[in-house]
Write an enzyme that holds these catalytic residues in place. Structure first.
Site, mmCIF file in Angstrom:
data_model
loop_
_atom_site.group_PDB
_atom_site.id
_atom_site.type_symbol
_atom_site.label_atom_id
_atom_site.label_comp_id
_atom_site.label_asym_id
_atom_site.label_seq_id
_atom_site.Cartn_x
_atom_site.Cartn_y
_atom_site.Cartn_z
ATOM 1 N N PRO A 65 0.851 -1.197 0.000
ATOM 2 C CA PRO A 65 0.000 0.000 0.000
ATOM 3 C C PRO A 65 0.886 1.248 0.000
ATOM 4 C CG PRO A 65 -0.185 -1.190 2.095
ATOM 5 C CD PRO A 65 0.677 -2.008 1.194
ATOM 6 N N HIS A 66 0.541 2.194 -0.858
ATOM 7 C CA HIS A 66 1.360 3.395 -0.982
ATOM 8 C C HIS A 66 0.522 4.582 -1.428
ATOM 9 C CE1 HIS A 66 1.376 1.399 -4.924
ATOM 10 N NE2 HIS A 66 1.424 2.619 -5.424
ATOM 11 N N GLY A 67 1.061 5.753 -1.211
ATOM 12 C CA GLY A 67 0.382 6.970 -1.615
ATOM 13 C C GLY A 67 1.278 8.170 -1.428
#
Length: 152
Positions: A65-67
């Site tokens: 998960p990344h952002g």
């Protein structure tokens, strides 16, 4: 850039309790938000918005998960291990056990992509994944990552 240039031991969770995607993200985001000095709810919102574009469960028991967050000063990362596995809507339909959470400043696309690629590359190494999966504490996780980080 090496993973341990960014990952701090306080953000390594070896026994994730969460059983679904949103809860895992919330759990992983807790230490990362504290380390990065950002609001936990904002971090979770950004990560969940990214998940709506397509799952970051890349298959093989792995999710990244990344952002990006505009006001973030520097890249921050977390690591989590789920013994039971979590349905992360992965490409291969299998549960995710190994999680790398990554958040970067909005204007650091190159750095973001380079670190994502590095993580994905080292996680193709099955013995490395097995060692991570069987690690008992954050010190062991750190040492396993350090060994792999130095060979790439």
């Amino acid at each position: 850039m090496k993973i341990l240039d960014v990952l701090q031991k306080e953000a390594v969770l070896v026994n994730l309790k969460s059983r679904d995607k949103k809860s895992v993200i919330e759990e992983l985001a807790m230490p990362v938000a504290r380390i990065a000095n950002i609001n936990h709810d904002d971090l979770v919102r950004v990560l969940m918005e990214r998940e709506r574009l397509g799952s970051t469960g890349i298959g093989g028991g792995i999710a990244i998960p990344h952002g990006k967050i505009k006001e973030l000063e520097s890249l921050a990362m977390g690591f989590g291990l789920s013994r039971k596995g979590v349905d992360f809507e992965s490409m291969d339909g299998r549960p995710a056990h190994i999680f790398f959470l990554m958040i970067t400043p909005e204007n650091s696309t190159g750095l973001h992509l380079n670190l994502l690629a590095r993580i994905a590359r080292i996680l193709k190494n099955e013995p490395f994944k097995d060692r991570l999966s069987n690690a008992v504490d954050s010190d062991e996780i750190f040492n396993i990552i350090r060994e792999e980080d130095e060979t790439f």
